[in-house]
Write a protein that holds these residues in place. Structure first.
Motif, PDB file in Angstrom:
ATOM      1  N   GLY A   1       0.790  -1.224   0.000  1.00 50.96           N
ATOM      2  CA  GLY A   1       0.000   0.000   0.000  1.00 50.96           C
ATOM      3  C   GLY A   1       0.825   1.277   0.000  1.00 50.96           C
ATOM      4  O   GLY A   1       2.064   1.257  -0.021  1.00 50.96           O
ATOM      5  N   ALA A   2       0.101   2.401   0.074  1.00 50.40           N
ATOM      6  CA  ALA A   2       0.770   3.700   0.177  1.00 50.40           C
ATOM      7  C   ALA A   2       1.496   3.815   1.523  1.00 50.40           C
ATOM      8  O   ALA A   2       2.506   4.507   1.625  1.00 50.40           O
ATOM      9  CB  ALA A   2      -0.248   4.819   0.010  1.00 50.40           C
ATOM     10  N   ARG A   3       0.962   3.143   2.549  1.00 47.46           N
ATOM     11  CA  ARG A   3       1.668   3.116   3.840  1.00 47.46           C
ATOM     12  C   ARG A   3       3.053   2.506   3.661  1.00 47.46           C
ATOM     13  O   ARG A   3       4.055   3.049   4.135  1.00 47.46           O
ATOM     14  CB  ARG A   3       0.838   2.301   4.832  1.00 47.46           C
ATOM     15  N   GLU A   4       3.111   1.371   2.967  1.00 48.72           N
ATOM     16  CA  GLU A   4       4.410   0.725   2.750  1.00 48.72           C
ATOM     17  C   GLU A   4       5.295   1.579   1.846  1.00 48.72           C
ATOM     18  O   GLU A   4       6.506   1.640   2.041  1.00 48.72           O
ATOM     19  CB  GLU A   4       4.219  -0.672   2.165  1.00 48.72           C
TER      20      GLU A   4
ATOM     21  N   ARG B   1      -8.246   2.594  -3.326  1.00 50.80           N
ATOM     22  CA  ARG B   1      -7.408   3.760  -3.044  1.00 50.80           C
ATOM     23  C   ARG B   1      -6.177   3.629  -3.938  1.00 50.80           C
ATOM     24  O   ARG B   1      -5.401   2.686  -3.803  1.00 50.80           O
ATOM     25  CB  ARG B   1      -7.045   3.812  -1.568  1.00 50.80           C
ATOM     26  N   VAL B   2      -5.993   4.560  -4.856  1.00 51.43           N
ATOM     27  CA  VAL B   2      -4.984   4.400  -5.909  1.00 51.43           C
ATOM     28  C   VAL B   2      -3.683   5.105  -5.545  1.00 51.43           C
ATOM     29  O   VAL B   2      -2.604   4.523  -5.655  1.00 51.43           O
ATOM     30  CB  VAL B   2      -5.531   4.899  -7.258  1.00 51.43           C
ATOM     31  N   LEU B   3      -3.793   6.356  -5.122  1.00 49.06           N
ATOM     32  CA  LEU B   3      -2.597   7.145  -4.800  1.00 49.06           C
ATOM     33  C   LEU B   3      -2.822   7.918  -3.509  1.00 49.06           C
ATOM     34  O   LEU B   3      -3.961   8.247  -3.169  1.00 49.06           O
ATOM     35  CB  LEU B   3      -2.317   8.163  -5.920  1.00 49.06           C
ATOM     36  N   SER B   4      -1.725   8.221  -2.808  1.00 48.69           N
ATOM     37  CA  SER B   4      -1.745   9.180  -1.708  1.00 48.69           C
ATOM     38  C   SER B   4      -0.831  10.318  -2.123  1.00 48.69           C
ATOM     39  O   SER B   4       0.378  10.114  -2.265  1.00 48.69           O
ATOM     40  CB  SER B   4      -1.150   8.561  -0.429  1.00 48.69           C
ATOM     41  N   VAL B   5      -1.412  11.487  -2.326  1.00 46.49           N
ATOM     42  CA  VAL B   5      -0.600  12.643  -2.723  1.00 46.49           C
ATOM     43  C   VAL B   5      -0.285  13.432  -1.456  1.00 46.49           C
ATOM     44  O   VAL B   5      -1.192  13.848  -0.729  1.00 46.49           O
ATOM     45  CB  VAL B   5      -1.363  13.518  -3.735  1.00 46.49           C
ATOM     46  N   VAL B   6       1.009  13.598  -1.182  1.00 49.41           N
ATOM     47  CA  VAL B   6       1.436  14.228   0.070  1.00 49.41           C
ATOM     48  C   VAL B   6       2.007  15.605  -0.218  1.00 49.41           C
ATOM     49  O   VAL B   6       2.857  15.765  -1.102  1.00 49.41           O
ATOM     50  CB  VAL B   6       2.506  13.376   0.784  1.00 49.41           C
ATOM     51  N   GLY B   7       1.535  16.609   0.525  1.00 47.62           N
ATOM     52  CA  GLY B   7       2.101  17.948   0.457  1.00 47.62           C
ATOM     53  C   GLY B   7       2.653  18.328   1.814  1.00 47.62           C
ATOM     54  O   GLY B   7       2.078  17.970   2.841  1.00 47.62           O
TER      55      GLY B   7
ATOM     56  N   GLU C   1     -10.166   2.157  19.120  1.00 46.39           N
ATOM     57  CA  GLU C   1      -9.664   0.873  18.629  1.00 46.39           C
ATOM     58  C   GLU C   1      -8.157   0.857  18.756  1.00 46.39           C
ATOM     59  O   GLU C   1      -7.514   1.904  18.788  1.00 46.39           O
ATOM     60  CB  GLU C   1     -10.028   0.680  17.150  1.00 46.39           C
ATOM     61  N   PHE C   2      -7.612  -0.347  18.831  1.00 45.70           N
ATOM     62  CA  PHE C   2      -6.181  -0.550  18.671  1.00 45.70           C
ATOM     63  C   PHE C   2      -5.950  -1.211  17.324  1.00 45.70           C
ATOM     64  O   PHE C   2      -6.710  -2.084  16.896  1.00 45.70           O
ATOM     65  CB  PHE C   2      -5.634  -1.505  19.735  1.00 45.70           C
ATOM     66  N   ASN C   3      -4.843  -0.817  16.675  1.00 45.59           N
ATOM     67  CA  ASN C   3      -4.345  -1.587  15.553  1.00 45.59           C
ATOM     68  C   ASN C   3      -2.905  -1.956  15.864  1.00 45.59           C
ATOM     69  O   ASN C   3      -2.248  -1.301  16.684  1.00 45.59           O
ATOM     70  CB  ASN C   3      -4.434  -0.791  14.244  1.00 45.59           C
ATOM     71  N   ALA C   4      -2.426  -2.981  15.207  1.00 46.67           N
ATOM     72  CA  ALA C   4      -1.107  -3.540  15.532  1.00 46.67           C
ATOM     73  C   ALA C   4      -0.064  -3.146  14.490  1.00 46.67           C
ATOM     74  O   ALA C   4       0.943  -3.823  14.335  1.00 46.67           O
ATOM     75  CB  ALA C   4      -1.211  -5.062  15.615  1.00 46.67           C
ATOM     76  N   ARG C   5      -0.311  -2.029  13.815  1.00 55.42           N
ATOM     77  CA  ARG C   5       0.488  -1.615  12.643  1.00 55.42           C
ATOM     78  C   ARG C   5       0.294  -0.128  12.449  1.00 55.42           C
ATOM     79  O   ARG C   5      -0.529   0.492  13.100  1.00 55.42           O
ATOM     80  CB  ARG C   5      -0.030  -2.369  11.430  1.00 55.42           C
ATOM     81  N   PHE C   6       1.102   0.431  11.531  1.00 55.80           N
ATOM     82  CA  PHE C   6       0.926   1.834  11.182  1.00 55.80           C
ATOM     83  C   PHE C   6      -0.414   2.035  10.473  1.00 55.80           C
ATOM     84  O   PHE C   6      -0.878   1.152   9.742  1.00 55.80           O
ATOM     85  CB  PHE C   6       2.021   2.291  10.222  1.00 55.80           C
ATOM     86  N   GLY C   7      -1.011   3.193  10.661  1.00 56.79           N
ATOM     87  CA  GLY C   7      -2.269   3.521   9.980  1.00 56.79           C
ATOM     88  C   GLY C   7      -2.025   4.019   8.576  1.00 56.79           C
ATOM     89  O   GLY C   7      -0.983   4.581   8.262  1.00 56.79           O
ATOM     90  N   ASP C   8      -3.012   3.814   7.753  1.00 54.78           N
ATOM     91  CA  ASP C   8      -2.979   4.266   6.379  1.00 54.78           C
ATOM     92  C   ASP C   8      -4.260   5.049   6.150  1.00 54.78           C
ATOM     93  O   ASP C   8      -5.340   4.482   6.320  1.00 54.78           O
ATOM     94  CB  ASP C   8      -2.913   3.033   5.460  1.00 54.78           C
ATOM     95  N   PRO C   9      -4.229   6.352   5.899  1.00 55.02           N
ATOM     96  CA  PRO C   9      -3.129   7.162   5.358  1.00 55.02           C
ATOM     97  C   PRO C   9      -2.333   7.994   6.359  1.00 55.02           C
ATOM     98  O   PRO C   9      -1.504   8.809   5.926  1.00 55.02           O
ATOM     99  CB  PRO C   9      -3.860   8.094   4.393  1.00 55.02           C
ATOM    100  N   GLU C  10      -2.520   7.811   7.684  1.00 53.77           N
ATOM    101  CA  GLU C  10      -1.821   8.692   8.625  1.00 53.77           C
ATOM    102  C   GLU C  10      -0.301   8.586   8.517  1.00 53.77           C
ATOM    103  O   GLU C  10       0.423   9.571   8.705  1.00 53.77           O
ATOM    104  CB  GLU C  10      -2.232   8.370  10.073  1.00 53.77           C
ATOM    105  N   THR C  11       0.196   7.359   8.238  1.00 52.83           N
ATOM    106  CA  THR C  11       1.645   7.162   8.139  1.00 52.83           C
ATOM    107  C   THR C  11       2.260   8.078   7.080  1.00 52.83           C
ATOM    108  O   THR C  11       3.391   8.543   7.228  1.00 52.83           O
ATOM    109  CB  THR C  11       1.926   5.688   7.796  1.00 52.83           C
ATOM    110  N   GLN C  12       1.492   8.339   6.010  1.00 51.31           N
ATOM    111  CA  GLN C  12       2.012   9.159   4.930  1.00 51.31           C
ATOM    112  C   GLN C  12       2.350  10.560   5.434  1.00 51.31           C
ATOM    113  O   GLN C  12       3.310  11.171   4.951  1.00 51.31           O
ATOM    114  CB  GLN C  12       0.976   9.229   3.795  1.00 51.31           C
TER     115      GLN C  12
END
Ligand code: AMP
Ligand code: GLY
Length: 421
Positions: free
Chosen positions: A9-12, A377-383, A278-289
């Motif tokens: 994913g975009a996270r990775e 979800r195709v792209l994460s555009v980061v500014g 909630e808990f997740n056991a990994r980075f969030g997507d799209p927050e990691t971006q």
């Protein structure tokens, strides 16, 4: 350091990009990755869910660290397989990943650790669900106990819709649902790294889950995110570390299933105080971006410290004072029925713009080698920029430069926060 990143994913892509900027990293590999990740890392067609195959690949590569991005491989025990091969791995064991893999388990841990969260009932029959719905009243919150790729939670004032969702979850083998009281107030995502003993918080971010502007329409995997959160209370991170992360990590260790990796604390800032959603056991997507766009400390050493039990000896993390905003470009029909195979153009133009980078999620190369959409979800555009306003302008300029027929995106990511609301 040679690193293998697991996921598509975009996270990775964000993780690989941050690692590629770390001078300590000598080679990057991804399994299976995507075309964007392929520009920075060597791709290997290995099934992310196959622990034996991932461990064999890591061994063959002589990897110094494996980073497991998504929840499904973690819950499937991929980190255990890599660890058993003697290779440091960033990501919890299958047993510890149950903090995400079972919402009932997470509730049990939170209760034992005294972590503030929504009151909840675990139900295995429709009658139990009905009783819990009536106990808590509307709006109703019904959650599939197990992993459901973002489709497990229904929040609705319609009692019949809540019951219908519960019935669907209960129909699965071993089906269980968690019925909760509704939490009001804004949501915050805080990622806390742990090595099973020490904890290191990252910076908070906010995700936009609904598909449409103004939070209209159905839930999605996440349509955008931003950081920092100018409106968040000053002591929030310290409070969450003390009242949520540390007690949870201690309880997991007490149970003999220490949690090493990133504990994603999904929080609601309610009128009665901070509560865990909630808990997740990994980075969030799209927050990691956006979180990694602001991290100045080289990433590899931090992830290795979590993997090897030395987080307590790492230097404090340093952060860019500025802001980051990411806007997700989604394919036609997402999240109901995403269309694939549409041509994607303009990424290079977007990346020519100052303070813009583009991360791939659902992309693929067609038979002619052209980039096409391959998912919702195709792209994460980061500014990025000095302020949220500047970061938003950069992100949206990047989105405008990209063409994907039929695509859609939200136009209000970080808008209220940038306006000081
Ligand atoms: P989850 O799949 O657990 O991330 O939940 C998805 C979304 O449902 C969360 O981000 C919240 O927006 C919403 N949600 C979950 N639990 C609650 C709750 N108890 N009260 C209100 N909203 C909730
Ligand atoms: N951003 C929501 C998630 O990663 O689960």
């Amino acid at each position: 350091m040679e690193i293998l990143v697991v996921g598509t994913g975009a996270r990775e892509h964000a993780i690989v990009r941050a690692l590629s900027l770390d001078p300590a990293v000598t080679a990057l590999h991804a399994a299976p990755g995507n075309p964007g990740i392929g520009a920075l890392a060597q791709l290997h067609p290995v099934d992310a869910l196959d622990g034996a195959a991932v461990a064999a690949l890591a061994t063959e590569l002589g990897a110094d660290l494996v980073v497991v991005g998504p929840e499904a491989p973690l819950v499937a025990g991929v980190a255990d397989a890599v660890r058993a091969a003697g290779i440091p791995v960033f990501g919890p064991s299958g047993a510890a990943a149950m903090l995400e893999g079972s919402k009932a388990f997470a509730k049990d841990v939170m209760a034992a650790a005294g972590v503030p969260t929504a009151a909840a009932r675990v139900a295995t029959t429709v009658d139990e669900v009905a009783a819990a719905l009536d106990e808590f009243g509307a709006p109703h919150v019904v959650k599939d106990d197990g992993l459901a790729a973002g489709k497990g939670v229904v929040v609705t004032s319609d009692r019949d819709a809540a019951l219908a969702h519960a019935a669907e979850c209960l129909a699965k083998p071993g089906g269980r649902v968690v019925v909760e009281e509704y939490l009001d107030g804004p949501e915050v995502s805080l990622f806390v790294l742990s090595d099973g003993v020490d904890v290191v918080p990252l910076v908070p971010a906010q995700d936009f889950k609904r598909v449409g502007d103004g939070d209209a329409g159905p839930n999605t995997g996440g349509m955008g995110a931003y950081s920092p959160l100018p409106w968040a209370p000053a002591g929030l991170v310290d409070e969450v570390v003390e009242t949520v992360a540390k007690p949870t990590i201690a309880e997991m260790t007490r149970r003999g299933t220490p949690f090493a990796g990133v504990l994603y604390c999904g929080l609601a800032l309610t009128s009665r105080g901070v509560r865990v959603v909630e808990f997740n056991a990994r980075f969030g997507d799209p927050e990691t971006q956006v979180v990694l766009a602001r991290l100045r400390t080289p990433l590899a050493g931090v992830l290795l410290a979590s993997a090897t039990g030395s987080l307590g000896e790492t230097e404090p993390l340093t952060w860019d004072d500025g802001a980051a905003v990411t806007v997700v470009v989604a394919s036609h029909g997402y999240p109901v029925q995403a269309r694939s195979g549409d041509p994607i153009t303009g990424i290079a133009d977007a990346e020519q713009l100052p303070h813009v980078h583009v991360l791939h999620a659902g992309t693929a190369l067609d038979a002619d080698g052209h980039l096409v959409s391959a998912g919702g979800r195709v792209l994460s555009v980061v500014g990025t920029g000095a302020t949220l306003t500047a970061a938003r302008e950069a992100a949206y300029a990047g989105v405008e430069a990209i063409d994907l027929p039929g695509s859609h995106h939200r136009s209000d990511i970080a808008l209220a926060a940038a306006q000081g609301a």
